[in-house]
Design an enzyme around this catalytic site. Structure first.
Site, PDB file in Angstrom:
ATOM      1  N   LEU A 120       0.837  -1.201   0.000  1.00 46.72           N
ATOM      2  CA  LEU A 120       0.000   0.000   0.000  1.00 46.72           C
ATOM      3  C   LEU A 120       0.870   1.249   0.000  1.00 46.72           C
ATOM      4  O   LEU A 120       1.864   1.331   0.728  1.00 46.72           O
ATOM      5  CB  LEU A 120      -0.914   0.001   1.229  1.00 46.72           C
ATOM      6  N   CYS A 121       0.447   2.195  -0.813  1.00 48.17           N
ATOM      7  CA  CYS A 121       1.171   3.462  -0.910  1.00 48.17           C
ATOM      8  C   CYS A 121       0.595   4.444   0.105  1.00 48.17           C
ATOM      9  O   CYS A 121      -0.430   5.081  -0.134  1.00 48.17           O
ATOM     10  CB  CYS A 121       1.052   4.023  -2.330  1.00 48.17           C
ATOM     11  N   LEU A 122       1.248   4.535   1.254  1.00 50.00           N
ATOM     12  CA  LEU A 122       0.847   5.462   2.306  1.00 50.00           C
ATOM     13  C   LEU A 122       2.062   6.281   2.733  1.00 50.00           C
ATOM     14  O   LEU A 122       3.206   5.883   2.487  1.00 50.00           O
ATOM     15  CB  LEU A 122       0.290   4.693   3.514  1.00 50.00           C
TER      16      LEU A 122
END
Length: 251
Positions: A86-88
């Site tokens: 996930l791109c966080l």
């Protein structure tokens, strides 16, 4: 392999989590690899994820806390793709934004906050709230029977899930049985009403209605035998008094 500093830092963070568990979050390192953490997020109230159970992983680099972990969610949830990085801002997608002061709890609280929002990113998906609620209801079953990693990491939680699933199944079966009985009674009442409407002769209709009433009265009497007995006793007493007075008059 974890560096000495990473090992020391993650061990300390795990102790803090055990002593002060954050709300809606469980997290623990794999017993064979302290860089591989597993978490379980419980869906908060008043969200489409309410009471859902979401298992995922945090994979830390060997030089943690100087670089962020990769974040994944394994349980189907309607918000993120399963088993996808996930791109966080707190994930390994953005090492430039990472703050070494952040911890496992900081990361998971950030993930929970992002999950309950609407913002899109790499690894997220768009689904309806209805779909999210459906997946939330199925999440314990998935983790318990289809998620091998969950079963190994959280055996106590799995046992608790089994009890919850069995209890919910029993309640559902009971509710279904009651509904079937109610439907049967309604169908019977409808059939009786329909059969009366089909009778063209008024006298026949009256006779049928009397039979139905008699049947109902009989059932009511069966339900109240004590009341029935009292009425019979009263009638016998009245009859005895009447016979007594008739005898006096005839004299």
């Amino acid at each position: 392999m974890a560096s000495i500093q990473a090992n020391k830092r993650l061990t300390k963070e795990y102790k803090n989590i055990v002593n002060n568990p954050p709300p809606f979050i469980i997290a623990a390192p794999h017993e064979d690899n302290i860089l591989e953490w597993h978490y379980v997020i419980t869906g908060p109230p008043s969200t489409p994820y309410e009471n859902g159970q979401y298992h995922g992983t945090l994979t830390f680099p060997s030089d943690y806390p100087f670089n962020p972990p990769a974040i994944r969610m394994i349980t189907p949830n309607g918000r993120f793709k399963e088993n996808t990085r996930l791109c966080l801002s707190m994930s390994d997608y953005h090492p430039e934004a990472w703050n070494p002061a952040w911890s496992v709890v900081t990361i998971l609280n950030g993930l929970l906050s992002f999950m309950t929002g609407d913002e899109q990113t790499t690894g997220s998906v768009s689904t309806s709230d209805k779909d999210k609620r459906t997946l939330a209801k199925k999440s314990k079953h998935f983790n318990t029977y289809s998620n091998f990693k969950f079963k190994n990491m959280f055996p106590d939680l799995r046992e608790s899930n089994i009890k919850d699933i069995e209890r919910e199944a029993a309640l559902e079966a009971e509710s279904k049985g009651a509904q079937q009985e109610e439907n049967k009674a309604q169908k019977l009442a409808t059939e009786k009403a329909t059969s009366l409407d089909d009778i063209s002769d008024p006298e026949d209709r009256v006779r049928i209605q009397e039979l139905i009433k008699a049947e109902k009265d009989k059932k009511d009497q069966d339900k109240n035998p004590g009341e029935n007995s009292n009425i019979k006793s009263l009638l016998c007493l009245i009859l005895a008094i009447a016979i007594f007075f008739v005898g006096l008059i005839m004299k």
